[in-house]
Design an enzyme around this catalytic site. Structure first.
Site, PDB file in Angstrom:
ATOM      1  N   LYS A   1       0.841  -1.416   0.122  1.00  0.00           N
ATOM      2  CA  LYS A   1       0.116  -0.052   0.110  1.00  0.00           C
ATOM      3  C   LYS A   1       0.870   1.132   0.175  1.00  0.00           C
ATOM      4  CE  LYS A   1      -2.277  -1.049   3.812  1.00  0.00           C
ATOM      5  NZ  LYS A   1      -1.541  -2.189   4.305  1.00  0.00           N
TER       6      LYS A   1
ATOM      7  N   ARG B   1      -9.336   0.816   9.129  1.00  0.00           N
ATOM      8  CA  ARG B   1      -8.854  -0.542   9.450  1.00  0.00           C
ATOM      9  C   ARG B   1     -10.005  -1.493  10.271  1.00  0.00           C
ATOM     10  NH1 ARG B   1      -3.138  -0.101   8.944  1.00  0.00           N
ATOM     11  NH2 ARG B   1      -1.784  -1.437  10.076  1.00  0.00           N
TER      12      ARG B   1
ATOM     13  N   ARG C   1      11.712  -6.550   5.408  1.00  0.00           N
ATOM     14  CA  ARG C   1      11.593  -5.259   5.255  1.00  0.00           C
ATOM     15  C   ARG C   1      12.421  -4.352   6.194  1.00  0.00           C
ATOM     16  NH1 ARG C   1       5.636  -2.621   4.304  1.00  0.00           N
ATOM     17  NH2 ARG C   1       5.294  -2.769   6.799  1.00  0.00           N
TER      18      ARG C   1
ATOM     19  N   ARG D   1      11.376  -3.041  12.375  1.00  0.00           N
ATOM     20  CA  ARG D   1      10.481  -2.430  13.256  1.00  0.00           C
ATOM     21  C   ARG D   1      10.131  -3.524  14.257  1.00  0.00           C
ATOM     22  NH1 ARG D   1       5.659  -0.642   8.944  1.00  0.00           N
ATOM     23  NH2 ARG D   1       4.429  -1.617  10.547  1.00  0.00           N
TER      24      ARG D   1
ATOM     25  N   ARG E   1      -0.363  -9.461  13.451  1.00  0.00           N
ATOM     26  CA  ARG E   1      -0.839  -8.510  12.357  1.00  0.00           C
ATOM     27  C   ARG E   1      -1.857  -9.043  11.326  1.00  0.00           C
ATOM     28  NH1 ARG E   1       4.188  -5.334  10.841  1.00  0.00           N
ATOM     29  NH2 ARG E   1       2.765  -3.986   9.422  1.00  0.00           N
TER      30      ARG E   1
HETATM   31  P1  AMP Z   1       0.980   0.069   9.363  1.00  0.00           P
HETATM   32  O1  AMP Z   1       2.288   0.668   9.217  1.00  0.00           O
HETATM   33  O2  AMP Z   1      -0.046   0.703   8.369  1.00  0.00           O
HETATM   34  O3  AMP Z   1       1.233  -1.560   9.255  1.00  0.00           O
HETATM   35  O4  AMP Z   1       0.620   0.264  10.949  1.00  0.00           O
HETATM   36  C1  AMP Z   1       1.357   0.082  11.937  1.00  0.00           C
HETATM   37  C2  AMP Z   1       0.675  -0.087  13.132  1.00  0.00           C
HETATM   38  O5  AMP Z   1       0.007   0.975  13.547  1.00  0.00           O
HETATM   39  C3  AMP Z   1      -0.463  -1.191  13.156  1.00  0.00           C
HETATM   40  O6  AMP Z   1      -0.056  -2.588  13.359  1.00  0.00           O
HETATM   41  C4  AMP Z   1      -1.345  -0.812  14.377  1.00  0.00           C
HETATM   42  O7  AMP Z   1      -0.885  -0.790  15.420  1.00  0.00           O
HETATM   43  C5  AMP Z   1      -1.315   0.670  14.033  1.00  0.00           C
HETATM   44  N1  AMP Z   1      -2.236   1.309  13.205  1.00  0.00           N
HETATM   45  C6  AMP Z   1      -1.837   2.037  11.949  1.00  0.00           C
HETATM   46  N2  AMP Z   1      -3.090   2.361  11.460  1.00  0.00           N
HETATM   47  C7  AMP Z   1      -4.154   1.958  12.208  1.00  0.00           C
HETATM   48  C8  AMP Z   1      -5.671   2.067  12.247  1.00  0.00           C
HETATM   49  N3  AMP Z   1      -6.284   2.803  11.081  1.00  0.00           N
HETATM   50  N4  AMP Z   1      -6.424   1.844  13.176  1.00  0.00           N
HETATM   51  C9  AMP Z   1      -5.669   1.240  14.237  1.00  0.00           C
HETATM   52  N5  AMP Z   1      -4.485   0.670  14.239  1.00  0.00           N
HETATM   53  C10 AMP Z   1      -3.710   1.581  13.363  1.00  0.00           C
END
Ligand code: AMP
Length: 215
Positions: free
Chosen positions: A13, A88, A127, A162, A173
């Site tokens: 994404k 999400r 990554r 990370r 996740r």
């Molecule tokens: P990402 O980089 O999008 O994979 O997000 C990393 C982490 O941030 C996720 O595993 C969640 O803990 C948190 N996070 C990011 N976006 C959201 C969202 N829209 N709703 C809830 N948690 C989020």
């Protein structure tokens, strides 16, 4: 363009969003990047979000909506936006529908980027991310390593794995994605907004999106 990018963690994404911003000046809005920036800056938001993020759990909807209500009203969103990692959950999608109605904004499409699970697992384990919250450039130890090992090409900060990209956090996740986020595909199908793109190359995904938007 005003798009939602759906897809599991590791579906690409962020990469696709960055490529699309170059087309028409739309901005990428990544809630994950915003939250990681807040964690690094040690703000109240960051302190509240960190535990959830490290475990691979979702941050509460109320915190996310607080961020997005302000973010979508900033000036740079006027040309368009690419929502990367938001919404999400169904409650976030419902709140977004209300917010967009209030702001008089119409979405063009919700793109479901569908990538096989084995490709996703391999991508996430390999990554690496620049730890500078203002940069957060993404690398991959196999396909796109930094020029100097462990150092960001763009800003010179350390490039790290990370905390939520250990094998355990990744599988949690992905489970969370299947339970809480995958139902959004049905939600946006009902609204007639879903375009599913199957493929592992970001170039092909971008080409399909451009085709659908008539660009
Ligand atoms: P990402 O980089 O999008 O994979 O997000 C990393 C982490 O941030 C996720 O595993 C969640 O803990 C948190 N996070 C990011 N976006 C959201 C969202 N829209 N709703 C809830 N948690 C989020």
């Amino acid at each position: 363009m005003k798009l939602i990018l759906l897809g599991a963690p590791g579906a690409g994404k962020g990469t696709v969003a960055k490529m699309l911003t170059a087309l028409d000046g739309s901005v990428q809005i990544s809630t994950g990047d915003i939250l990681r920036g807040a964690v690094q800056a040690g703000t109240d938001l960051g302190k509240e979000a960190k535990g959830y993020m490290d475990r691979g759990d979702l941050v509460p909807d109320s915190l996310i909506m607080g961020i997005m209500e302000g973010r979508l009203q900033e000036d740079d969103c006027k040309k368009g936006f690419l929502l990367d990692g938001f919404p999400r959950t169904i409650p976030q999608a419902e709140a977004l529908t209300e917010l967009l109605k209030k702001l008089g904004i119409k979405l063009d499409m919700a793109v479901d980027i569908d990538v096989p699970r084995d490709v996703i697992l391999d991508r996430l384990c390999t990554r690496r991310t620049c730890e500078n919250g203002a940069c957060q450039a993404i690398y991959n130890v196999k396909s796109n390593p930094p020029k100097k090992e462990g150092i960001c090409d763009k800003c010179g900060s350390p490039v790290v794995q990370r905390a939520d990209e250990t094998e355990e956090a990744i599988s949690h996740r992905l489970e969370t994605y299947n339970q809480k986020t995958a139902p959004l595909i049905g939600f946006y199908k009902k609204a007639g907004l879903v375009k599913t793109v199957t493929g592992t190359s970001s170039d092909a995904v971008v080409a399909a999106i451009k085709g659908s938007l008539g660009l």
